[in-house]
Design an enzyme around this catalytic site. Structure first.
Site, PDB file in Angstrom:
ATOM      1  N   ASN A   1       0.808  -1.216   0.000  1.00  0.00           N
ATOM      2  CA  ASN A   1       0.000   0.000   0.000  1.00  0.00           C
ATOM      3  C   ASN A   1       0.848   1.277   0.000  1.00  0.00           C
ATOM      4  OD1 ASN A   1      -2.240  -1.544  -0.130  1.00  0.00           O
ATOM      5  ND2 ASN A   1      -2.966  -1.142   1.963  1.00  0.00           N
TER       6      ASN A   1
ATOM      7  N   ASP B   1      -7.447  -3.228   8.038  1.00  0.00           N
ATOM      8  CA  ASP B   1      -6.907  -4.380   7.301  1.00  0.00           C
ATOM      9  C   ASP B   1      -6.448  -5.502   8.229  1.00  0.00           C
ATOM     10  OD1 ASP B   1      -7.456  -3.040   5.008  1.00  0.00           O
ATOM     11  OD2 ASP B   1      -5.381  -2.730   4.389  1.00  0.00           O
TER      12      ASP B   1
ATOM     13  N   ARG C   1      -2.290 -11.108  -4.342  1.00  0.00           N
ATOM     14  CA  ARG C   1      -2.374  -9.658  -4.621  1.00  0.00           C
ATOM     15  C   ARG C   1      -1.562  -8.871  -3.602  1.00  0.00           C
ATOM     16  NH1 ARG C   1      -7.892  -7.756  -3.940  1.00  0.00           N
ATOM     17  NH2 ARG C   1      -6.725  -5.831  -3.935  1.00  0.00           N
TER      18      ARG C   1
END
Ligand code: UD1
Length: 417
Positions: free
Chosen positions: A28, A306, A397
């Site tokens: 991120n 998250d 991912r």
């Protein structure tokens, strides 16, 4: 019917993990920095980047804009000298949320940008209205067509943006849109470590950006290429801590970003986990069964959403009833359904989840419905009795070499397809 999946993982539970792991660089942080290279207008090197699927998609978008991108030893080299605005089709933008982050840098460089609406994990509505409000406050025109194509164009003549809500992506996009304007500021900004990393990268690319507070300040300057080091991934670091604890194991997590994970580490300590800071590592010591916990997710420095599914997985085996309030995303509870197949007991009331700890989870057939749900199911499966079959199409991912690293600390995982 079960959702489509691309690989089936057979995970044997009940083996205490033991050993040392190194935390990968942050996905991120890397994604917005890849978008920011557009502003550098020259050669950039992003060292210690790893080829995750979301990163590969972002690289493909950069190439379609005309950038030269090469993977090199321990990183990515990007040259954005010849970039020009292009519409990228939904087949690519729909794969990830971060595709929307090209709008800001393209606007700042060319005064126009078009994209299809972004995709990403299905954990809530995830609108982009605050991004668009930020661009409008800068003076740009915005239009979203019925088919979901977003256009932004005009002149960014204003210098101050007050974001309508605290958002990581909107802060990143508006920071990048305004960073060629000396004296610009973004108010009500998010303060996540990934925003600080983006601010540092933008400074390397010539723009003098100070981020990490509720006001981002931009000194401005001339674009230039530069080298940026991608920091450790705090969510992956937290996943490792959970994996050691779930199996009753012990380990050393190297590159654990302590100051980015204060809320997470403090919560685990409150639950009775035995954790010790050891320089840039975290030692997870053999810990007793965790106590039930109460917490809510929030923008940094509060508990990161998250890591909510991953801590939920741990709490399925805690002593007593835990209570979690998911304040950021309105439907981030899919992992609880899947954990239920393994014998976990939980109730969802809107954004409040109650988890009643059971003594043991049983291996079962489960599916990852999003990236962190996938990580949570791996954590649960490692600590369960018997074998879990995990149908997955999300973990790669965001997790690099995850299975090999798990095996290196004793996990038994077979990739069946
Ligand atoms: C980023 C992270 C994601 C993390 C999230 C929150 C990346 C690629 N993704 O996502 O992993 O879960 O931060 O820490 O870095 N919102 C609006 N309108 C907007 C923008 C956001 O209403 O225009 C709302 C969202 O629906 C959500 C909240 O704001 O409820 C926070 O979202 P945001 O911080 O924007 O998350 P992302 O940047 O999408």
């Amino acid at each position: 019917m079960l959702p489509s999946f691309e690989r089936l993982l057979k995970i044997r539970g009940g083996i205490p993990l033991k050993g040392e792991v190194r935390v990968q660089p942050s996905k991120n942080a890397l994604l917005p920095i890849l978008a920011a290279t557009v502003l550098a207008e020259g050669p950039c090197r992003l060292s210690s980047a790893v080829p995750l699927r979301d990163v590969e998609n972002m690289v493909e978008m950069l190439r379609r804009f005309g950038a030269k991108v090469e993977w090199c030893d321990g990183g990515i080299e990007v040259d954005t000298t010849d970039v020009h605005p292009q519409t990228i089709g939904r087949e690519l933008t729909g794969k990830m949320r971060a595709s929307v982050l090209f709008l800001g840098p393209l606007l700042a460089r060319f005064g126009e940008a078009t994209t299809d609406l972004p995709g990403g994990c299905r954990i809530g509505e995830r609108p982009i209205d605050w991004h668009l409000s930020g661009f409008e406050q800068l003076g740009y025109e915005t239009k979203v067509e019925d088919e979901g194509v977003v256009h932004v164009w005009g002149e960014g003549k204003n210098r101050v943006v007050h974001l309508p809500g605290v958002s990581v992506g909107a802060t990143e996009n508006v920071m990048m849109a305004s960073c060629t304007q000396a004296g610009a500021s973004v108010l009500n900004a998010a303060r996540e470590p990934e925003i600080v990393a983006l601010g540092n990268a933008l400074s390397r690319f010539g723009f003098g950006v100070t981020a990490g507070d509720s006001e981002v300040q931009i000194a401005g300057g001339k674009p230039r290429g530069g080298e940026v080091e991608i920091p450790s991934d705090r969510i992956v670091a937290g996943t490792w801590a959970a994996a050691f604890l779930a199996t009753g194991g012990e380990g050393r997590i190297v590159g654990y970003p302590h100051k980015d994970l204060r809320a997470f580490t403090a919560l685990l300590l409150e639950g009775g986990a035995r954790l010790e800071e050891d320089g840039d590592a975290l030692l997870v010591l053999k810990s007793p069964r965790l106590k039930a916990l109460k917490f809510g997710t929030g923008a940094f420095p509060a508990f990161p959403t998250d890591l909510q599914p991953i801590v939920s997985a741990l709490l399925t085996k805690a002593r007593g009833k835990s209570r979690i309030v998911e304040n950021l995303f309105e439907s981030r509870s899919n992992h609880l359904n899947e954990l239920g197949r393994m014998g976990a007991r939980s109730w969802v009331d809107n954004r409040t989840f109650t988890i009643e700890g059971v003594k043991q989870l049983q291996g079962a057939l489960v599916s990852s419905t999003d990236l962190r749900c996938g990580a949570a199911l791996v954590v649960a499966a490692l600590g369960a009795c018997g074998e879990t079959l995990l149908q997955d199409r999300h973990i790669s991912r965001g997790y690099h070499g995850f299975i090999a690293s798990l095996e290196s600390v004793g996990a038994q995982i077979e990739v069946c397809r």
